[in-house]
Scaffold this active site. Structure first.
Site, PDB file in Angstrom:
ATOM      1  N   GLU A  44       0.845  -1.195   0.000  1.00  0.00           N
ATOM      2  CA  GLU A  44       0.000   0.000   0.000  1.00  0.00           C
ATOM      3  C   GLU A  44       0.885   1.250   0.000  1.00  0.00           C
ATOM      4  O   GLU A  44       1.902   1.298   0.679  1.00  0.00           O
ATOM      5  CB  GLU A  44      -0.880  -0.004   1.258  1.00  0.00           C
ATOM      6  CG  GLU A  44      -1.766   1.215   1.420  1.00  0.00           C
ATOM      7  CD  GLU A  44      -2.525   1.220   2.746  1.00  0.00           C
ATOM      8  OE1 GLU A  44      -3.569   1.886   2.813  1.00  0.00           O
ATOM      9  OE2 GLU A  44      -2.069   0.567   3.713  1.00  0.00           O
ATOM     10  N   LYS A 110      -9.760   2.614  -2.334  1.00  0.00           N
ATOM     11  CA  LYS A 110      -9.966   2.008  -1.016  1.00  0.00           C
ATOM     12  C   LYS A 110     -11.312   2.407  -0.431  1.00  0.00           C
ATOM     13  O   LYS A 110     -11.630   3.589  -0.311  1.00  0.00           O
ATOM     14  CB  LYS A 110      -8.828   2.434  -0.087  1.00  0.00           C
ATOM     15  CG  LYS A 110      -8.843   1.792   1.294  1.00  0.00           C
ATOM     16  CD  LYS A 110      -7.638   2.270   2.102  1.00  0.00           C
ATOM     17  CE  LYS A 110      -7.565   1.631   3.484  1.00  0.00           C
ATOM     18  NZ  LYS A 110      -6.405   2.154   4.248  1.00  0.00           N
ATOM     19  N   CYS A 144      -5.505  -2.803   2.641  1.00  0.00           N
ATOM     20  CA  CYS A 144      -5.248  -2.729   4.087  1.00  0.00           C
ATOM     21  C   CYS A 144      -6.495  -2.865   4.965  1.00  0.00           C
ATOM     22  O   CYS A 144      -6.981  -3.968   5.181  1.00  0.00           O
ATOM     23  CB  CYS A 144      -4.492  -1.428   4.384  1.00  0.00           C
ATOM     24  SG  CYS A 144      -3.531  -1.470   5.926  1.00  0.00           S
TER      25      CYS A 144
END
Length: 260
Positions: A44, A110, A144
């Site tokens: 990431e 995300k 994540c």
């Protein structure tokens, strides 16, 4: 269609806010891969580290980092992916970018922003679940904190590979290990998790634990945990078919509509 897919997971440290130097480092690492691979996975925010100061590092989608990804993919003949800080129409995104060998780009923004660090205050959340089709494989990209939210990643589209890139810190690394394994088991898919190592500007320590799990939750990578490393892991369609045919648990899954 490729019945097998060779995935190079790149667990690395990241120099804070120094994209140019990080890209040089990644080029050296990638050039050291001696075997043919199909896709290279970076962590990431691989060019900057996980930062709450996007104004200092953000790039356009046609910026230097994506151009580097395109040049690398074209030269090496594989796909390359990871998340970077992108500015678009005045908004900032933690964007997972997947670059094909042809230079084509697909991306996922995300969805779950890390409120503990105030990520939602400076970045815009994604609104769409994305499935990438590559060499006959259906890949679901995630970033994540998304790992903690299984409803969003639920395998309702029969994807083959769930792919997480992260800056997941040491104090919660047991959760990372456990949730990656759980996502494989519940979705009956391969799950790949690529995390960083080292310390960031805020003093947070990252211990990697990058790994690949098969459809039964067995780790098939040989993780070196806290060190920088590159490992090539082969995943196969035969394994997916065998597991899903023998244990047809996905046929009994709950039906639902996700409201985004």
């Amino acid at each position: 269609m490729n019945k097998c897919l060779k995935i190079a997971i790149v667990q690395s440290s990241i120099i804070w806010h120094k994209a140019e130097q990080n890209l040089i480092n990644y080029s050296e690492k990638i050039n050291s891969i001696s075997e043919t691979v199909d896709v290279v996975v970076l962590p990431e925010m691989f060019s900057t580290g996980f930062t709450m100061k996007p104004v200092e590092v953000a790039e356009e989608i046609n910026g230097d980092t994506v151009i580097w990804m395109q040049n690398t993919a074209s030269k090496q003949g594989f796909a390359i992916c990871g998340s970077i800080v992108i500015k678009e129409e005045g908004k900032y995104y933690n964007r997972f970018v997947f670059v094909f060998p042809s230079g084509e780009i697909q991306y996922y923004n995300k969805r779950h922003l890390f409120s503990l660090a105030g990520e939602e205050k400076v970045y815009t959340a994604g609104k769409q679940k994305v499935i990438i089709n590559y060499k006959g494989w259906k890949i679901c990209p995630q970033v994540c904190y998304d790992l903690r939210f299984p409803v969003f990643s639920r395998n309702t589209t029969n994807y083959d590979l769930l792919l997480y890139v992260a800056n997941w810190p040491k104090p919660r690394i047991l959760a990372w290990d456990s949730l990656l394994k759980a996502r494989s088991i519940e979705n009956m898919c391969y799950t790949v998790g690529v995390n960083r190592v080292g310390k960031d500007e805020n003093g947070y320590e990252f211990t990697g634990h990058s790994a690949v799990y098969n459809c039964l939750g067995k780790q098939i990578s040989i993780s070196k945990y806290e060190n920088e490393f590159i490992e090539v892991v082969e995943v196969t369609k035969n394994h997916i078919s065998e597991v899903r045919n023998k244990f047809n648990f996905l046929n009994d899954k709950d039906e639902f509509k996700l409201l985004l």
